[in-house]
Design an enzyme around this catalytic site. Structure first.
Site, PDB file in Angstrom:
ATOM      1  N   LYS A 122       3.740   8.612   9.087  1.00 29.04           N
ATOM      2  CA  LYS A 122       3.542   7.963  10.394  1.00 29.04           C
ATOM      3  C   LYS A 122       4.527   8.457  11.476  1.00 29.04           C
ATOM      4  O   LYS A 122       4.384   9.574  11.925  1.00 29.04           O
ATOM      5  CB  LYS A 122       3.527   6.453  10.216  1.00 29.04           C
ATOM      6  N   TYR A 137       0.848  -1.189   0.000  1.00 24.37           N
ATOM      7  CA  TYR A 137       0.000   0.000   0.000  1.00 24.37           C
ATOM      8  C   TYR A 137       0.881   1.235   0.000  1.00 24.37           C
ATOM      9  O   TYR A 137       1.825   1.332   0.786  1.00 24.37           O
ATOM     10  CB  TYR A 137      -0.892  -0.001   1.245  1.00 24.37           C
ATOM     11  N   ASP A 172       9.235   2.795   0.065  1.00 26.01           N
ATOM     12  CA  ASP A 172       8.152   3.426   0.817  1.00 26.01           C
ATOM     13  C   ASP A 172       8.342   3.025   2.273  1.00 26.01           C
ATOM     14  O   ASP A 172       7.951   1.946   2.695  1.00 26.01           O
ATOM     15  CB  ASP A 172       6.790   2.966   0.282  1.00 26.01           C
TER      16      ASP A 172
END
Ligand SMILES: *Cc1c(COP(=O)(O)O)cnc(C)c1O
Length: 428
Positions: free
Chosen positions: A267, A144, A239
């Site tokens: 995050k 994702y 990522d």
């Protein structure tokens, strides 16, 4: 446990917010039931609107690596807020956090801050296309990278050449430039590159996948990708929205000793405020506006509150030489405890773990890619989720998510969790 007030609040929310939530996984669709509304949180615990206390294994999907309402972050935000919350002009703190991030993470000279992981990945791909002058990208099934169009692509079985959109609203035109590969299958990647010679701008990957449960890269897989990229003028994008500042001070690049060309963050880097970032060496970053032709911008990018939270978080992590070892030890301890009781109770399972990321899959097969991960999306998981919730343990309401261990967890919390897993196992 009683969720009376949460249920009532959800019913209200559904009237004015699609599905009652601002991000779909929160709606409990993968496990059934209605979501829990949080009133507040401190350290390792969530307190919901019905005053239940839950041990939190999601931690806002990663950011709260040092626990909820972590004092240095809270204080930094309060202090900044008193001085104005947004200017749309440069501030010194942006340089401070940039300098710290560049010092902590290998292979990056410059970093640009944005407001989410989605923005970071979207911008990284644009930069890769602008830098290489090529259009196509390779992503992996089950990884994702946020919800921008290029990434919402999934192929049917036998995923191979051109992707098909898996959300209405993503055009065929966009989908055709995203090639889908199998995680941990370097030969598949090599074949895709061969079939699309000189057309591929970048390979984007979660160096440890965390969005299909936790799926570690096989020995040599990341190095092979690195080599394929180097020999074909393709940029390798890590990522690290999930793994950055979690698997090590320098993230997965440091942990595995592999250099990416562009790295995405989110995050943890925001300490719980909306922050994303992407970074690379000068040669690549200098292609970005205003230095270069690749456009990218943001009214609230580098927002002082977000930067204050992120700087306090990164500073705390950077100044604590033991934090990543402690996190790893706690996760290992939890792994051992859970594996023991699941085995004693004859529950078929596979547990994957890297650093402070861990996931429990209710299938005997090794979980190495999306296909094998999907086998664990079953009724056992749903029963496990609700069983644990009833014992005051909050794991992600989806079989495709990782548990995020926070340093605020005590060994007693971990023992309580294993005991709860033991109890729940007996009814699976
Ligand atoms: C969470 C996540 C994103 C998206 O970040 P948002 O802040 O939710 O937009 C991108 N990539 C990975 C690996 C993630 O885990």
């Amino acid at each position: 446990m009683i969720y009376k007030r949460s249920s009532a609040l959800f019913a209200e929310a559904e009237k004015v917010i699609p599905g009652g939530v601002n991000s779909p996984v929160r709606a409990f669709k993968g496990v059934g039931g209605t979501p829990i509304f949080v009133k507040e949180a401190k350290g390792a615990y969530l307190y919901d609107e019905d005053d239940n206390r839950l041990i939190d294994y999601i931690n806002s999907w990663g950011p709260m690596i040092l626990g909820h309402a972590f004092e240095p972050v809270v204080n930094a935000v309060i202090e900044k807020a008193r001085k104005g919350t947004s200017f749309g002009m440069p501030t010194e703190i942006e340089t401070e956090i940039a300098e710290l991030a560049v010092a902590m993470v290998p292979n990056i000279d410059k970093i640009r801050f944005v407001n989410s992981g989605t923005e970071a990945c979207m911008s990284a791909v644009r930069l890769a296309r602008g830098f290489t002058g090529k259009d196509k990208i390779i992503k992996f099934a089950g990884c994702y990278h946020g919800h921008s169009d290029s990434f919402l692509i999934q192929a049917g079985s036998g995923a191979s050449t051109f992707g098909v959109p898996n959300s209405p609203g993503v055009t065929q035109g966009t989908a055709k430039d995203t090639l889908l590969a199998r995680y941990n299958d370097a030969e598949h990647v090599a074949a895709l590159i061969e079939a699309n010679k000189d057309e591929i701008a970048c390979i984007i990957i979660e160096p440890v996948a965390g969005n299909m449960g936790c799926v570690p890269p096989k020995e040599g897989f990341l190095q092979t990708l690195r080599d394929l990229c180097t020999s074909n003028d393709i940029l390798l994008i890590f990522d690290e929205v999930m793994t950055g500042f979690r698997l090590a001070k320098g993230g997965a690049q440091a942990r595995f000793g592999i250099a990416a060309d562009i790295v995405c963050f989110g995050k943890v880097i925001g300490g719980g405020l909306p922050v994303g970032a992407f970074a690379a060496r000068n040669e690549i970053m200098n292609h970005l506006a205003p230095l270069g032709p690749v456009y990218q911008a943001g009214t609230l990018s580098g927002n002082p509150l977000a930067m204050a939270a992120g700087l306090a978080m990164l500073t705390s992590l950077n100044n604590d030489d033991e934090v990543f070892n402690r996190l790893e030890e706690k996760t290992k301890y939890l792994h051992t405890g859970i594996a023991k009781v699941l085995t004693e109770n004859n529950v078929t399972h596979t547990i994957n773990r890297v650093g402070s990321m861990i996931s429990v899959h209710f299938d005997a097969a090794e979980v190495v890619d999306f296909e094998s991960a999907a086998k664990g999306n079953n009724d056992t998981f749903k029963a496990f989720f609700h069983g644990l919730l009833n014992e005051g343990i909050y794991i992600a309401p989806s079989a495709f998510e990782t548990w995020f261990i926070t340093d605020a967890l005590t060994y007693e919390d971990l023992d309580v969790t294993s005991k709860a897993v033991d109890k729940v196992s007996k009814s699976l």
